[in-house]
Design an enzyme around this catalytic site. Structure first.
Site, mmCIF file in Angstrom:
data_model
loop_
_atom_site.group_PDB
_atom_site.id
_atom_site.type_symbol
_atom_site.label_atom_id
_atom_site.label_comp_id
_atom_site.label_asym_id
_atom_site.label_seq_id
_atom_site.Cartn_x
_atom_site.Cartn_y
_atom_site.Cartn_z
ATOM 1 N N LYS A 1 40.166 46.853 42.808
ATOM 2 C CA LYS A 1 40.936 45.647 43.027
ATOM 3 C C LYS A 1 42.514 45.820 43.524
ATOM 4 C CE LYS A 1 38.718 42.735 39.452
ATOM 5 N NZ LYS A 1 39.031 42.592 38.447
ATOM 6 N N ARG B 1 40.226 66.565 27.436
ATOM 7 C CA ARG B 1 41.455 65.957 26.906
ATOM 8 C C ARG B 1 41.842 66.680 25.516
ATOM 9 N NH1 ARG B 1 40.546 59.396 27.582
ATOM 10 N NH2 ARG B 1 41.931 59.303 29.365
ATOM 11 N N GLY C 1 42.239 58.272 35.901
ATOM 12 C CA GLY C 1 41.237 57.339 35.972
ATOM 13 C C GLY C 1 40.064 57.811 36.742
ATOM 14 N N GLY D 1 45.920 54.576 33.316
ATOM 15 C CA GLY D 1 46.756 53.320 33.315
ATOM 16 C C GLY D 1 48.337 53.832 33.042
HETATM 17 P P1 AMP Z 1 39.377 51.513 39.859
HETATM 18 O O1 AMP Z 1 39.240 51.280 38.268
HETATM 19 O O2 AMP Z 1 40.147 50.097 40.269
HETATM 20 O O3 AMP Z 1 40.428 52.671 40.174
HETATM 21 O O4 AMP Z 1 38.273 51.338 40.544
HETATM 22 C C1 AMP Z 1 37.412 52.314 40.433
HETATM 23 C C2 AMP Z 1 36.060 51.661 40.935
HETATM 24 O O5 AMP Z 1 36.146 51.321 42.137
HETATM 25 C C3 AMP Z 1 34.742 52.618 41.063
HETATM 26 O O6 AMP Z 1 33.977 52.630 39.769
HETATM 27 C C4 AMP Z 1 34.163 52.441 42.220
HETATM 28 O O7 AMP Z 1 32.567 52.620 42.321
HETATM 29 C C5 AMP Z 1 34.536 51.164 42.741
HETATM 30 N N1 AMP Z 1 34.709 51.007 44.131
HETATM 31 C C6 AMP Z 1 35.219 51.764 45.287
HETATM 32 N N2 AMP Z 1 35.032 51.345 46.419
HETATM 33 C C7 AMP Z 1 34.452 49.984 46.216
HETATM 34 C C8 AMP Z 1 33.812 49.186 47.119
HETATM 35 N N3 AMP Z 1 33.936 49.194 48.596
HETATM 36 N N4 AMP Z 1 33.206 48.088 46.839
HETATM 37 C C9 AMP Z 1 33.213 47.740 45.455
HETATM 38 N N5 AMP Z 1 33.486 48.556 44.485
HETATM 39 C C10 AMP Z 1 34.301 49.787 44.709
#
Ligand code: AMP
Length: 421
Positions: A210, A41, A371, A402
């Protein structure tokens, strides 16, 4: 969206003091509390800093680091001090960067008073002042005015914070002639290119943990994309919406109806919505206690055993996703396809990244939306070459998680709106 004001539009800035808001929210080693473990950054900001210095200005740089505990009085928490960043910036610019141990207090006032053209001063972490992030407009405004009083013009270049209505991002622009820096320009240009008038087909890849974090993005991209590929933890809510047994995989029960609506909308709009057809599973989620969690095999997406958890997309899905990506002219990717932090579940994510590289080689415009997907390409190897991925493998890697998500939602971002004509 209206056009963003540029540094050139500020006119002759020679001899002026510039208040420059940047994103220096870098990771600092937990072990010694001062080593910067990834200075990406800071490096990303160098073009704007050099441009402003060569225009004959002096710089008062403002930034935040981490999330210090909010207190009404200015209070330094050493683990969130920007002092190590001043040192690193000095090295990268090869000039002495001065550091103020407060933000709008006596030390900052003294040092700002002595600033000469060509000199750079970094103020301490803005978030040591509760006013920076206050929900009260008057409190924020009062703090912003004090920052504005230090300078003649304001340049906003912290893309990672432009979605925040914070004093140094939003309010300060009301008190000074303001413009966006080179990084914000570059980010907005790249993300706008895929949202407005993209070269088609446009493929969007969504992953991460999520669905509920990305509802706005999915809804907006369903209006724009030709193909949507869903992986990561969020894919299981889609599979559950189709009535599949998903074992103990991540599920957001309260989102099933919304997701059914997305599946229907994709069909109505003739958008290809691809879900995983095979899944890499384990008995449990890999934590620091369980280590890598035992790899338990690959199952068809509609045959996940009741006691198993899906942690990555399988080889057939990787092939199908890659084929779509490689035929695309624009690609946006947000969110890893699996638990990429563990080698056993990183293959889906590295396969997607490799497909983006091949798509770019064939002329596509490829964007990684910040991210965790940006973090993934920094740590993973390209399975095609067995070498690490490089920045140049992609058209644009966003510096804001974000902020880039909210941008892709198509909503107005306060720190951008305030710089627009
Ligand atoms: P996000 O911050 O919502 O982009 O989520 C990223 C996180 O999602 C990472 O730390 C991954 O380890 C997690 N992730 C990816 N695939 C899965 C999965 N199948 N089950 C649980 N967590 C996951």
């Amino acid at each position: 969206m209206a056009t963003l004001k540029t540094i050139e539009e500020l006119g002759n800035i020679k001899g002026k003091k510039v208040l420059l808001r940047v994103d220096f929210n870098v990771p600092i080693s937990k072990t010694d509390g001062k080593t910067i473990t990834d200075d990406g950054r800071i490096r990303a900001e160098l073009p704007t800093i050099k441009k402003l210095l060569s225009a004959g200005t002096s710089l008062i740089i403002v930034a935040h680091l981490g999330r210090p505990k909010p207190t009404t009085a200015f209070e330094v928490e050493s683990e969130f001090s920007l002092a190590p960043v001043a040192k690193r910036l000095s090295q990268l610019l090869d000039i002495q960067v001065d550091f103020a141990t407060d933000t709008v207090g006596l030390d900052a006032q003294n040092k700002v008073g002595k600033l000469e053209p060509g000199q750079v001063l970094l103020l301490e972490n803005l978030r040591f002042n509760q006013a920076e992030t206050s929900k009260d407009d008057d409190i924020r405004s009062e703090f912003a005015k004090k920052l504005a009083d230090f300078a003649d013009v304001f340049v906003s270049d912290g893309f990672g914070v432009v979605h925040r209505e914070h004093a140094s991002v939003y309010d300060v622009a009301k008190f000074l002639p303001s413009a966006s820096g080179k990084l914000v320009q570059k980010e907005v240009e790249a993300l706008s290119k895929v949202l407005n008038n993209p070269a088609r087909p446009l493929t969007v890849i969504l992953g991460g943990s999520k669905v509920s974090d990305k509802l706005g993005v999915i809804a907006n991209l369903l209006k724009i994309a030709d193909n949507i590929l869903v992986g990561g933890g969020m894919a299981y809510t889609f599979l559950a919406a189709l009535g599949y047994e998903i074992g103990t995989s991540l599920l957001e029960v309260d989102q099933i109806e919304t997701v059914k609506g997305y599946i229907q909308e994709a069909e109505n709009r003739s958008i290809a919505l691809l879900l995983p057809v095979d899944i890499v599973v384990a008995k449990e989620f890999p934590t620091s206690e369980t280590g890598d969690a035992e790899f338990e095999g690959i199952f068809a997406a509609d045959e996940i055993p009741a006691d198993k958890m899906g942690l990555d997309i399988g080889p057939e899905t990787r092939k199908q996703f890659a084929a779509v990506i490689e035929k695309s002219k624009s690609v946006v990717w947000n969110g890893p396809a699996g638990v990429f932090e563990k080698d056993a579940y990183a293959n889906g994510t590295s396969a997607i990244a490799a497909a983006l590289v091949r798509a770019k080689e064939k002329g596509a415009f490829t964007v990684i939306g910040g991210g965790d997907s940006a973090a993934a390409v920094r740590i993973l190897n390209n399975p095609d070459t067995e070498n690490p991925f490089s920045e140049d493998d992609f058209s644009h890697i966003s510096t804001g998680g974000g902020a880039s998500l909210e941008f892709l939602e198509g909503i107005a971002l306060p720190g951008i709106e305030v710089l627009s004509e």
